[in-house]
Motif scaffolding. Structure first.
Motif, PDB file in Angstrom:
ATOM      1  N   ARG A 213     -20.452  -1.016  -6.526  1.00 18.63           N
ATOM      2  CA  ARG A 213     -19.348  -1.940  -6.246  1.00 18.63           C
ATOM      3  C   ARG A 213     -18.026  -1.187  -6.347  1.00 18.63           C
ATOM      4  N   GLU A 214     -17.282  -1.207  -5.252  1.00 13.16           N
ATOM      5  CA  GLU A 214     -15.993  -0.537  -5.223  1.00 13.16           C
ATOM      6  C   GLU A 214     -14.902  -1.593  -4.961  1.00 13.16           C
ATOM      7  N   GLU A 215     -14.042  -1.741  -5.898  1.00 15.13           N
ATOM      8  CA  GLU A 215     -12.984  -2.752  -5.798  1.00 15.13           C
ATOM      9  C   GLU A 215     -11.821  -2.194  -4.975  1.00 15.13           C
ATOM     10  N   LEU A 216     -11.535  -2.815  -3.857  1.00 16.85           N
ATOM     11  CA  LEU A 216     -10.433  -2.430  -2.976  1.00 16.85           C
ATOM     12  C   LEU A 216      -9.510  -3.642  -2.796  1.00 16.85           C
ATOM     13  N   SER A 217      -8.234  -3.409  -2.865  1.00 17.25           N
ATOM     14  CA  SER A 217      -7.244  -4.485  -2.753  1.00 17.25           C
ATOM     15  C   SER A 217      -6.695  -4.530  -1.338  1.00 17.25           C
ATOM     16  N   VAL A 218      -6.784  -5.720  -0.712  1.00 17.59           N
ATOM     17  CA  VAL A 218      -6.247  -5.885   0.639  1.00 17.59           C
ATOM     18  C   VAL A 218      -4.720  -5.763   0.616  1.00 17.59           C
ATOM     19  N   ARG A 219      -4.082  -6.266  -0.473  1.00 14.36           N
ATOM     20  CA  ARG A 219      -2.633  -6.186  -0.580  1.00 14.36           C
ATOM     21  C   ARG A 219      -2.148  -4.740  -0.642  1.00 14.36           C
ATOM     22  N   GLU A 220      -2.879  -3.908  -1.345  1.00 14.80           N
ATOM     23  CA  GLU A 220      -2.484  -2.504  -1.418  1.00 14.80           C
ATOM     24  C   GLU A 220      -2.539  -1.858  -0.035  1.00 14.80           C
ATOM     25  N   TYR A 221      -3.547  -2.152   0.744  1.00 15.08           N
ATOM     26  CA  TYR A 221      -3.653  -1.569   2.070  1.00 15.08           C
ATOM     27  C   TYR A 221      -2.639  -2.175   3.023  1.00 15.08           C
ATOM     28  N   MET A 222      -2.237  -3.433   2.792  1.00 13.72           N
ATOM     29  CA  MET A 222      -1.167  -4.021   3.603  1.00 13.72           C
ATOM     30  C   MET A 222       0.144  -3.269   3.361  1.00 13.72           C
ATOM     31  N   SER A 223       0.384  -2.986   2.113  1.00 15.56           N
ATOM     32  CA  SER A 223       1.607  -2.223   1.791  1.00 15.56           C
ATOM     33  C   SER A 223       1.553  -0.822   2.375  1.00 15.56           C
ATOM     34  N   ALA A 224       0.389  -0.192   2.330  1.00 14.82           N
ATOM     35  CA  ALA A 224       0.267   1.161   2.881  1.00 14.82           C
ATOM     36  C   ALA A 224       0.493   1.174   4.382  1.00 14.82           C
ATOM     37  N   LEU A 226       2.424  -0.968   6.073  1.00 15.63           N
ATOM     38  CA  LEU A 226       3.847  -1.176   6.317  1.00 15.63           C
ATOM     39  C   LEU A 226       4.635   0.113   6.082  1.00 15.63           C
ATOM     40  N   LYS A 227       4.259   0.865   5.041  1.00 17.82           N
ATOM     41  CA  LYS A 227       4.947   2.130   4.779  1.00 17.82           C
ATOM     42  C   LYS A 227       4.723   3.117   5.916  1.00 17.82           C
ATOM     43  N   ARG A 228       3.523   3.113   6.491  1.00 22.54           N
ATOM     44  CA  ARG A 228       3.239   4.054   7.573  1.00 22.54           C
ATOM     45  C   ARG A 228       4.020   3.691   8.831  1.00 22.54           C
ATOM     46  N   LEU A 229       4.277   2.401   9.050  1.00 20.70           N
ATOM     47  CA  LEU A 229       4.981   1.979  10.245  1.00 20.70           C
ATOM     48  C   LEU A 229       6.497   2.126  10.122  1.00 20.70           C
ATOM     49  N   GLN A 230       7.032   2.219   8.894  1.00 18.09           N
ATOM     50  CA  GLN A 230       8.487   2.342   8.711  1.00 18.09           C
ATOM     51  C   GLN A 230       8.986   3.666   9.298  1.00 18.09           C
ATOM     52  N   GLY A 231      10.092   3.599   9.987  1.00 15.61           N
ATOM     53  CA  GLY A 231      10.685   4.789  10.577  1.00 15.61           C
ATOM     54  C   GLY A 231      10.018   5.217  11.866  1.00 15.61           C
ATOM     55  N   ARG A 232       9.014   4.472  12.345  1.00 19.10           N
ATOM     56  CA  ARG A 232       8.340   4.839  13.593  1.00 19.10           C
ATOM     57  C   ARG A 232       8.423   3.664  14.548  1.00 19.10           C
ATOM     58  N   ARG A 233       8.624   4.005  15.819  1.00 19.61           N
ATOM     59  CA  ARG A 233       8.779   2.940  16.807  1.00 19.61           C
ATOM     60  C   ARG A 233       7.482   2.147  16.994  1.00 19.61           C
ATOM     61  N   ALA A 256      -6.607  -5.976   6.268  1.00 17.22           N
ATOM     62  CA  ALA A 256      -5.185  -5.899   5.936  1.00 17.22           C
ATOM     63  C   ALA A 256      -4.323  -5.978   7.191  1.00 17.22           C
ATOM     64  N   LEU A 257      -4.784  -5.359   8.289  1.00 14.77           N
ATOM     65  CA  LEU A 257      -4.058  -5.398   9.551  1.00 14.77           C
ATOM     66  C   LEU A 257      -3.990  -6.820  10.094  1.00 14.77           C
ATOM     67  N   LEU A 258      -5.087  -7.539   9.993  1.00 16.47           N
ATOM     68  CA  LEU A 258      -5.119  -8.916  10.465  1.00 16.47           C
ATOM     69  C   LEU A 258      -4.208  -9.812   9.625  1.00 16.47           C
ATOM     70  N   GLU A 259      -4.178  -9.574   8.310  1.00 19.41           N
ATOM     71  CA  GLU A 259      -3.306 -10.369   7.439  1.00 19.41           C
ATOM     72  C   GLU A 259      -1.831 -10.126   7.776  1.00 19.41           C
ATOM     73  N   LEU A 260      -1.454  -8.891   8.057  1.00 23.53           N
ATOM     74  CA  LEU A 260      -0.066  -8.582   8.433  1.00 23.53           C
ATOM     75  C   LEU A 260       0.306  -9.257   9.747  1.00 23.53           C
ATOM     76  N   ALA A 261      -0.647  -9.254  10.692  1.00 25.75           N
ATOM     77  CA  ALA A 261      -0.362  -9.921  11.961  1.00 25.75           C
ATOM     78  C   ALA A 261      -0.255 -11.426  11.769  1.00 25.75           C
ATOM     79  N   LYS A 262      -1.075 -11.980  10.864  1.00 22.77           N
ATOM     80  CA  LYS A 262      -1.028 -13.412  10.581  1.00 22.77           C
ATOM     81  C   LYS A 262       0.310 -13.811   9.987  1.00 22.77           C
ATOM     82  N   GLU A 263       0.824 -12.950   9.128  1.00 26.88           N
ATOM     83  CA  GLU A 263       2.109 -13.233   8.472  1.00 26.88           C
ATOM     84  C   GLU A 263       3.286 -12.779   9.326  1.00 26.88           C
ATOM     85  N   THR A 264       3.042 -12.382  10.567  1.00 24.33           N
ATOM     86  CA  THR A 264       4.053 -11.932  11.542  1.00 24.33           C
ATOM     87  C   THR A 264       4.903 -10.796  11.022  1.00 24.33           C
ATOM     88  N   LEU A 265       4.286  -9.931  10.217  1.00 24.66           N
ATOM     89  CA  LEU A 265       4.996  -8.759   9.733  1.00 24.66           C
ATOM     90  C   LEU A 265       4.846  -7.587  10.694  1.00 24.66           C
TER      91      LEU A 265
END
Length: 286
Positions: A213-224, A226-233, A256-265
């Motif tokens: 069992r490997e615990e992975l946080s969707v929120r952490e990957y959502m933040s990652a 967003l950080k990757r997209l900052q500063g890039r077109r 995480a990608l689907l959650e960001l799209a759902k929240e219109t981020l």
């Protein structure tokens, strides 16, 4: 030693008959001895069963064998058999075996009937044939059967002349004392390969699969993301994922990608059908 001089009447008669059978020459060689007494003449009252003196000079395996014997013995041409002479000799042999073995004579009687039929057909005038054709010889079928039988008989004799194991020779066997230390046979390379494949097959049947069992946080990957997209077109859709981290990380990243799209981020766009998919921020970072 003194012996008794009294003899019975029966003994007197036997002595008289023996005396009359004795030859004039006393020193004649006896034919045999019966109960220690010399025998100078064969007895006339000796009963011998008739079958006891029978001697079978020839043994035949069937009617064709007998016919072939009669033809070859007298050097007859098998293609021009003298039916009268052969039939007469054949019937005399059949009469002889009928008196002793009726069951054995049955198949010989069938051939005898065939010989008589052939002889009777030869006495009749031949049937009319078309011009240029010869009249059918009644002996043709018999000649064909005799030639085939002779061919098979010679082939069987040839096979019988071949040395056979157990009849003409035996296999030599020699006992050799072996050393006490066993000597195992050499193993071929192909046998090792087969053994190795067998081990691999058994290993696949007993292999285990460990689930952790490997615990992975969707929120952490959502933040990652967003950080990757900052500063890039914009960023291509495939560049968001990291396949080298395993399928579990890929699944969490996609969620995480689907959650960001759902929240219109973020915005996921495509210029046309089958064109590359791009991801970009839907807002301008401060």
């Amino acid at each position: 030693m003194a012996t008794s001089g009294k003899l019975s009447t029966a003994e007197d008669g036997a002595s008289a008959s023996a005396g009359s059978a004795m030859p004039d020459v006393v020193d004649q060689v006896a034919l045999a001895r019966l109960y220690g007494e010399p025998l100078f003449a064969m007895p006339t009252d000796l009963y011998i069963p008739p079958d006891a003196l029978e001697v079978f000079l020839e043994a035949f395996e069937g009617p064709l064998d007998l016919l072939l014997y009669l033809i070859r013995k007298q050097n007859f041409n098998i293609l021009d058999i003298p039916m009268l002479s052969v039939t007469r000799q054949y019937l005399s042999y059949v009469d002889e075996i009928r008196s002793r073995n009726l069951e054995l004579a049955a198949e010989y009687l069938l051939m005898a009937a065939m010989l008589i039929e052939i002889k009777s057909r030869m006495l009749l005038p031949p049937k009319k044939q078309a011009e240029g054709e010869e009249a059918e010889d009644p002996r043709a079928e018999l000649v064909r059967r005799l030639l085939e039988y002779e061919q098979m008989k010679l082939a069987a004799q040839g096979l019988g002349a071949v040395p056979q194991y157990g009849r003409d020779f035996i296999k030599a066997q020699v006992f050799i004392e072996q050393a006490l230390q066993p000597r195992f046979p050499d193993v071929d390379m192909s046998e090792l390969q087969d053994a190795w494949r067998d081990i691999l097959k058994r290993a696949k049947l007993v292999q285990t699969h460990k689930i952790t069992r490997e615990e992975l946080s969707v929120r952490e990957y959502m933040s990652a993301i967003l950080k990757r997209l900052q500063g890039r077109r914009f960023v291509e859709f495939e560049d968001i994922f990291e396949p080298e981290k395993g399928s579990t990380v890929l699944v969490v990243t996609f969620i995480a990608l689907l959650e960001l799209a759902k929240e219109t981020l973020i915005e996921i766009t495509q210029a046309e059908a089958f064109a590359p998919i791009y991801v970009r921020l839907s807002y301008t970072p401060v």
